[in-house]
Every structure is written in structure tokens, then in C-alpha cells.
Write a protein that holds these residues in place. Structure first.
Motif, PDB file in Angstrom:
ATOM      1  N   ASP A  36       0.995  -1.421  -0.176  1.00 53.03           N
ATOM      2  CA  ASP A  36       0.112  -0.004  -0.112  1.00 53.03           C
ATOM      3  C   ASP A  36       0.716   1.310   0.104  1.00 53.03           C
ATOM      4  OD1 ASP A  36      -2.355  -1.790   0.221  1.00 53.03           O
ATOM      5  OD2 ASP A  36      -2.497  -1.619   2.277  1.00 53.03           O
ATOM      6  N   THR A  37       1.686   1.274   0.733  1.00 57.00           N
ATOM      7  CA  THR A  37       2.786   2.344   0.868  1.00 57.00           C
ATOM      8  C   THR A  37       3.573   2.778  -0.396  1.00 57.00           C
ATOM      9  OG1 THR A  37       3.230   1.891   3.174  1.00 57.00           O
ATOM     10  CG2 THR A  37       4.782   3.399   1.962  1.00 57.00           C
ATOM     11  N   VAL A  38       3.703   1.433  -1.160  1.00 52.69           N
ATOM     12  CA  VAL A  38       4.658   1.675  -2.447  1.00 52.69           C
ATOM     13  C   VAL A  38       3.614   2.407  -3.488  1.00 52.69           C
ATOM     14  CG1 VAL A  38       5.670   0.508  -4.299  1.00 52.69           C
ATOM     15  CG2 VAL A  38       6.394   0.000  -2.002  1.00 52.69           C
ATOM     16  N   LEU A  39       2.144   1.682  -3.485  1.00 53.37           N
ATOM     17  CA  LEU A  39       1.218   2.261  -4.288  1.00 53.37           C
ATOM     18  C   LEU A  39       0.783   3.747  -4.247  1.00 53.37           C
ATOM     19  CD1 LEU A  39      -0.858  -0.956  -4.922  1.00 53.37           C
ATOM     20  CD2 LEU A  39       0.811  -0.226  -6.466  1.00 53.37           C
ATOM     21  N   ILE A  40       0.830   3.758  -2.815  1.00 53.43           N
ATOM     22  CA  ILE A  40       0.269   5.330  -2.527  1.00 53.43           C
ATOM     23  C   ILE A  40       1.197   6.382  -3.098  1.00 53.43           C
ATOM     24  CG2 ILE A  40      -0.171   7.103  -0.787  1.00 53.43           C
ATOM     25  CD1 ILE A  40      -1.717   4.793   0.653  1.00 53.43           C
ATOM     26  N   TRP A  41       2.407   6.088  -2.660  1.00 51.38           N
ATOM     27  CA  TRP A  41       3.711   7.157  -3.210  1.00 51.38           C
ATOM     28  C   TRP A  41       3.927   7.011  -4.617  1.00 51.38           C
ATOM     29  CZ3 TRP A  41       5.743  10.898  -0.896  1.00 51.38           C
ATOM     30  CH2 TRP A  41       5.604  11.170   0.458  1.00 51.38           C
ATOM     31  N   THR A  42       3.592   5.798  -5.264  1.00 55.25           N
ATOM     32  CA  THR A  42       3.441   5.842  -6.762  1.00 55.25           C
ATOM     33  C   THR A  42       2.764   6.615  -7.338  1.00 55.25           C
ATOM     34  OG1 THR A  42       4.865   3.768  -6.718  1.00 55.25           O
ATOM     35  CG2 THR A  42       4.033   4.564  -8.810  1.00 55.25           C
ATOM     36  N   HIS A  43       1.558   6.558  -6.836  1.00 51.58           N
ATOM     37  CA  HIS A  43       0.352   7.495  -7.310  1.00 51.58           C
ATOM     38  C   HIS A  43       0.452   8.789  -7.170  1.00 51.58           C
ATOM     39  CE1 HIS A  43      -3.725   8.303  -8.120  1.00 51.58           C
ATOM     40  NE2 HIS A  43      -3.910   8.713  -6.930  1.00 51.58           N
ATOM     41  N   VAL A  44       0.761   9.276  -6.049  1.00 55.79           N
ATOM     42  CA  VAL A  44       1.059  10.884  -5.578  1.00 55.79           C
ATOM     43  C   VAL A  44       1.927  11.415  -6.444  1.00 55.79           C
ATOM     44  CG1 VAL A  44      -0.247  10.790  -3.371  1.00 55.79           C
ATOM     45  CG2 VAL A  44       2.521  10.431  -3.519  1.00 55.79           C
ATOM     46  N   THR A  45       3.027  10.385  -6.897  1.00 51.20           N
ATOM     47  CA  THR A  45       4.297  10.862  -7.460  1.00 51.20           C
ATOM     48  C   THR A  45       3.996  11.278  -8.984  1.00 51.20           C
ATOM     49  OG1 THR A  45       5.994   9.995  -6.151  1.00 51.20           O
ATOM     50  CG2 THR A  45       6.679  10.361  -8.531  1.00 51.20           C
ATOM     51  N   ILE A  46       3.188  10.376  -9.338  1.00 46.34           N
ATOM     52  CA  ILE A  46       2.737  10.280 -10.738  1.00 46.34           C
ATOM     53  C   ILE A  46       1.687  11.455 -11.185  1.00 46.34           C
ATOM     54  CG2 ILE A  46       1.279   9.053 -12.686  1.00 46.34           C
ATOM     55  CD1 ILE A  46       2.670   6.440 -11.836  1.00 46.34           C
ATOM     56  N   ILE A  47       0.765  11.482 -10.068  1.00 47.50           N
ATOM     57  CA  ILE A  47      -0.300  12.476 -10.704  1.00 47.50           C
ATOM     58  C   ILE A  47      -0.067  13.949 -10.091  1.00 47.50           C
ATOM     59  CG2 ILE A  47      -2.098  10.598 -10.667  1.00 47.50           C
ATOM     60  CD1 ILE A  47      -2.148  12.652  -7.535  1.00 47.50           C
ATOM     61  N   TYR A  48       1.028  14.154  -8.978  1.00 49.82           N
ATOM     62  CA  TYR A  48       1.120  15.415  -8.690  1.00 49.82           C
ATOM     63  C   TYR A  48       2.600  15.918  -8.639  1.00 49.82           C
ATOM     64  CZ  TYR A  48       0.129  19.540  -6.116  1.00 49.82           C
ATOM     65  OH  TYR A  48      -0.091  20.823  -5.916  1.00 49.82           O
ATOM     66  N   PHE A  49       3.480  15.143  -7.660  1.00 45.53           N
ATOM     67  CA  PHE A  49       4.777  15.734  -7.649  1.00 45.53           C
ATOM     68  C   PHE A  49       5.633  15.864  -8.906  1.00 45.53           C
ATOM     69  CE2 PHE A  49       3.787  13.867  -3.478  1.00 45.53           C
ATOM     70  CZ  PHE A  49       3.796  15.093  -2.612  1.00 45.53           C
ATOM     71  N   LEU A  50       5.475  14.831  -9.728  1.00 43.52           N
ATOM     72  CA  LEU A  50       6.325  14.852 -10.959  1.00 43.52           C
ATOM     73  C   LEU A  50       5.722  15.931 -11.955  1.00 43.52           C
ATOM     74  CD1 LEU A  50       8.878  13.701 -12.408  1.00 43.52           C
ATOM     75  CD2 LEU A  50       7.662  11.787 -13.110  1.00 43.52           C
ATOM     76  N   PRO A  51       4.404  15.715 -12.474  1.00 41.84           N
ATOM     77  CA  PRO A  51       4.019  16.776 -13.228  1.00 41.84           C
ATOM     78  C   PRO A  51       3.977  18.156 -12.779  1.00 41.84           C
ATOM     79  CG  PRO A  51       2.280  15.328 -12.522  1.00 41.84           C
ATOM     80  CD  PRO A  51       3.403  14.731 -11.858  1.00 41.84           C
ATOM     81  N   CYS A  52       3.871  18.473 -11.707  1.00 42.62           N
ATOM     82  CA  CYS A  52       3.884  19.602 -10.823  1.00 42.62           C
ATOM     83  C   CYS A  52       5.292  20.464 -10.944  1.00 42.62           C
ATOM     84  CB  CYS A  52       3.243  19.730  -9.555  1.00 42.62           C
ATOM     85  SG  CYS A  52       1.615  19.571  -9.501  1.00 42.62           S
ATOM     86  N   SER A  53       6.163  19.450 -10.792  1.00 41.30           N
ATOM     87  CA  SER A  53       7.715  19.862 -11.104  1.00 41.30           C
ATOM     88  C   SER A  53       7.930  20.329 -12.341  1.00 41.30           C
ATOM     89  CB  SER A  53       8.644  18.829 -10.347  1.00 41.30           C
ATOM     90  OG  SER A  53       8.226  18.329  -9.092  1.00 41.30           O
ATOM     91  N   ILE A  54       7.550  19.534 -13.370  1.00 33.60           N
ATOM     92  CA  ILE A  54       7.540  20.027 -14.606  1.00 33.60           C
ATOM     93  C   ILE A  54       7.015  21.159 -14.940  1.00 33.60           C
ATOM     94  CG2 ILE A  54       7.475  19.248 -17.295  1.00 33.60           C
ATOM     95  CD1 ILE A  54       7.608  16.318 -16.243  1.00 33.60           C
TER      96      ILE A  54
END
Length: 365
Positions: free
Chosen positions: A184-202
Motif C-alpha cells: 500500500d505504501t509503495v502504491l500510494i507514493w507511486t500514485h502521488v508521484t505520478i499524479i502530482y509531484f512529478l507533473p507539477c515539478s515539470i
């Protein structure tokens, strides 16, 4: 996948709590989410379909890669509304109360994640295209054209759909009373990275470079005006760039609460146990899904060509598929050059095709 409030059964009993208090994760909003998502679906899907038709006309008429990227964003928003709001919430949760086979729940979960990722990441090529257009205009003329835009869109959508497959094993936050596992931890962090942190950084990096470039050019033009004769007025923020900044800013604002609540659920307090986290999660989901229906109004507010295309679609006019008559001043130089080239070639062909008459010597008088 966007997880929705459901009645859950708790597996952890704490001292001092009655069984009925442990049995339910209270939904403070009641039926408000059902009404909200029904209205959002009834308004958002027709509006996005209208947006798609208008953008299709603009893309076929102007042959600009920009409209193909915007069309991809709109199509992904429609998929998000259908899979997440209609199937995930209204059907599975509100109608069937998630009393469906587990395999179907997991499959729909993967589809919801795929549509969600596609809706967000389809904005990234648009941002890159605008950055290249403003900061490297000569390069943009060489690499930005509809055929390449379609290929880029296909690659981005394919990767987005593939990224939804691991979330087949996503845990239901509302029904699962156990503490989050390592998966669950891996999926949650993967999810928030894909949908928010990575695109918002770009978005943050490229938009900052765009704004910096525009400011530098404006300062240079001001210096030229002060040192020499008056030249063209300083370039203001273009409507296309303003549209891009509006789209990315609205996304960052609307998706930030959900990202924070998901991380809070993972490390501080569970949605299953705390009604306040439950309420915050409901509201953050409602804000996040609002992002799928607001782009139409941003386009109408910023872009006059888009407003004209929407008006033509609503009034059932077919003229938007072809160049408007307001464009002759833009085509005049081209037509003049073509006509002059044609006349020059015509004269040359006439000169070449006319037989040379022999020079007759003058007769002696």
C-alpha cells in the motif's frame, strides 16, 4: 482511482468504544457527494464533448500542434469522468454499494488510475510545446507539426494506460480496516508521484523559464526604446501562454488537497477511523474531479478563436472547418509572391516558347 466514502467494518477494537461506533466510518456530507458528482457528470461530459468538437475544427483548419495537445487533454478528461465518476462512484458505490465481484472492482480500479494518469500527463506535452515555442522559436518551427504531435500523444497515452496496471492491487481505503502494508505504501507514493509531484515539478520549471524569458525580452525592448527610436510595443503575455499557465495552475491547486490527505491517511490517521479525515478526503476528491470540467471555461475566457469555434458548433455552422475570410491580410503576401512567381514563370515560358526570329540584314538602298 478515486476512493469514495463507504460504510466499513472495523477489525480493530479500541477500549471505551461501542460496537456501533466501530462499525461505521461516518460520512458527514451524506448525499451531497452523490448530487455533486451527478451534476458534474451531466455538465462536464457535454461540455467536454463540445470542447472536443470545437478543438477538432480548429486543428483541422489551422494545422497547429497546439490544438492536438488540447484535444488530447479533453479526451482524457472525458475518460476520467466516465470511469471515475460514472462507473467508480455512481454505479459501483452509489447504486451497487460496491457489492460486485472483487475482480471487477480491481479491474475498474486499474482503469480509473489509467484514465486519471492520462488526464494529467496529457498536459505535459502541451507545456513542453509552449516552452519550445517561446524559448526556442526556430527549433519549434522545425519540430512542431501535427504528425509529430499525434505520435507524442499516442506515446504519452500508452504509457499512462500502462501505468494503471499496478493499481489493480490498490487497497480500498474506506473498507480496509488493517494498517497500510508495504505494498500500500509503495502504491500510494507511486500514485502521488505520478499524479502530482512529478507533473507539477515539470510545470513549475517550464513555466518559470517561460515567464523568465518573456520578462527578459520585455526588458530588452524597453532598453531599445530608451536608447533608440521607438520600435514595436513590448510583447505582452500571449493568450496561449496565459491559457497554459491557467490550466497548470488550476490543476496544481485542485489536486493539492487530495495529495495531502492521502499522505496524511498513510502516516497519521486513517480515513477508516477518523471522520475528519473522511470529510477531508471527500472534499478533496470533489475538488480534484472538478478539474475535469473547468478547462472549457478557461478556453472560452482566454481564446477568441475557441469561442468562435464553439459558437459555430452550437449554431450548427460548418464554416469553422475552412479558413475564415478574415485572413486575407495574412495570405496576401503569400498570394502576391505566388502570383508574381507565376507571372514571372509565365513570362519566362512565353519567352522560351516564342521562336526567335532571325535577324534580317538591311537591304542596301
Amino acid at each position: 482511482m478515486i476512493d469514495w466514502p463507504n460504510v466499513t467494518a472495523s477489525g480493530h477494537r479500541e477500549p471505551g468504544l461501542k460496537p456501533e461506533e466501530l462499525q461505521r466510518s461516518k460520512c458527514v456530507l451524506g448525499f451531497i457527494p452523490v448530487i455533486y458528482y451527478s451534476i458534474l457528470l451531466c455538465v462536464g461530459v457535454p461540455v467536454n464533448i463540445l470542447t472536443a468538437v470545437a478543438l477538432s475544427r480548429l486543428a483541422s483548419r489551422t494545422k497547429k500542434a497546439l490544438y492536438y495537445y488540447l484535444l488530447a487533454v479533453t479526451g482524457s478528461d472525458i475518460l476520467s469522468q466516465l470511469f471515475i465518476i460514472f462507473v467508480g462512484f455512481l454505479l459501483e458505490t452509489a447504486v451497487f454499494h460496491r457489492d460486485v465481484p472483487v475482480l471487477l472492482l480491481s479491474s475498474v480500479s486499474a482503469a480509473e488510475f489509467a484514465a486519471n494518469h492520462a488526464s494529467i500527463w496529457s498536459t505535459v506535452p502541451l507545456t513542453v510545446d509552449r516552452y519550445v515555442a517561446l524559448c526556442h522559436p526556430l527549433l519549434h518551427r522545425q519540430i512542431s507539426y501535427p504528425a509529430r504531435a499525434r505520435k507524442i500523444i499516442m506515446v504519452v497515452l500508452s504509457l499512462s494506460f500502462a501505468s494503471g496496471v499496478p493499481f489493480f492491487w490498490w487497497s480500498d481505503m474506506w473498507r480496509n480496516s488493517d494498517p497500510p502494508t508495504s505494498l500500500d505504501t509503495v502504491l500510494i507514493w507511486t500514485h502521488v508521484t505520478i499524479i502530482y509531484f512529478l507533473p507539477c515539478s515539470i510545470f513549475l520549471v517550464l513555466n518559470s523559464l517561460i515567464i523568465h524569458t518573456l520578462r527578459v525580452r520585455q526588458r530588452q525592448q524597453q532598453c531599445e526604446e530608451e536608447s533608440g527610436p521607438k520600435s514595436a510595443p513590448p510583447r505582452r503575455l500571449g493568450k496561449t501562454t496565459a491559457m497554459l499557465l491557467a490550466i497548470t495552475s488550476v490543476f496544481s491547486v485542485l489536486w493539492a488537497p487530495r495529495t495531502i490527505v492521502v499522505i496524511y491517511h498513510l502516516y497519521v490517521s486513517s480515513v477508516h477511523r477518523d471522520w475528519r479525515v473522511h470529510l477531508a478526503y471527500d472534499l478533496s476528491n470533489m475538488l480534484a474531479m472538478l478539474n475535469t470540467a473547468v478547462n472549457f471555461f478557461l478556453y472560452c475566457f482566454v481564446s477568441k478563436p475557441f469561442r468562435n469555434a464553439v459558437r459555430d458548433v452550437v449554431l450548427l455552422r460548418g464554416g469553422a472547418l475552412y479558413p475564415r475570410r478574415a485572413l486575407p491580410q495574412q495570405q496576401a503576401p503569400t498570394n502576391a509572391s505566388i502570383s508574381s512567381l507565376y507571372s514571372g514563370n509565365n513570362k519566362r515560358s512565353q519567352r522560351d516558347s516564342t521562336p526567335l526570329t532571325p535577324h534580317r540584314p538591311k537591304k542596301p538602298s
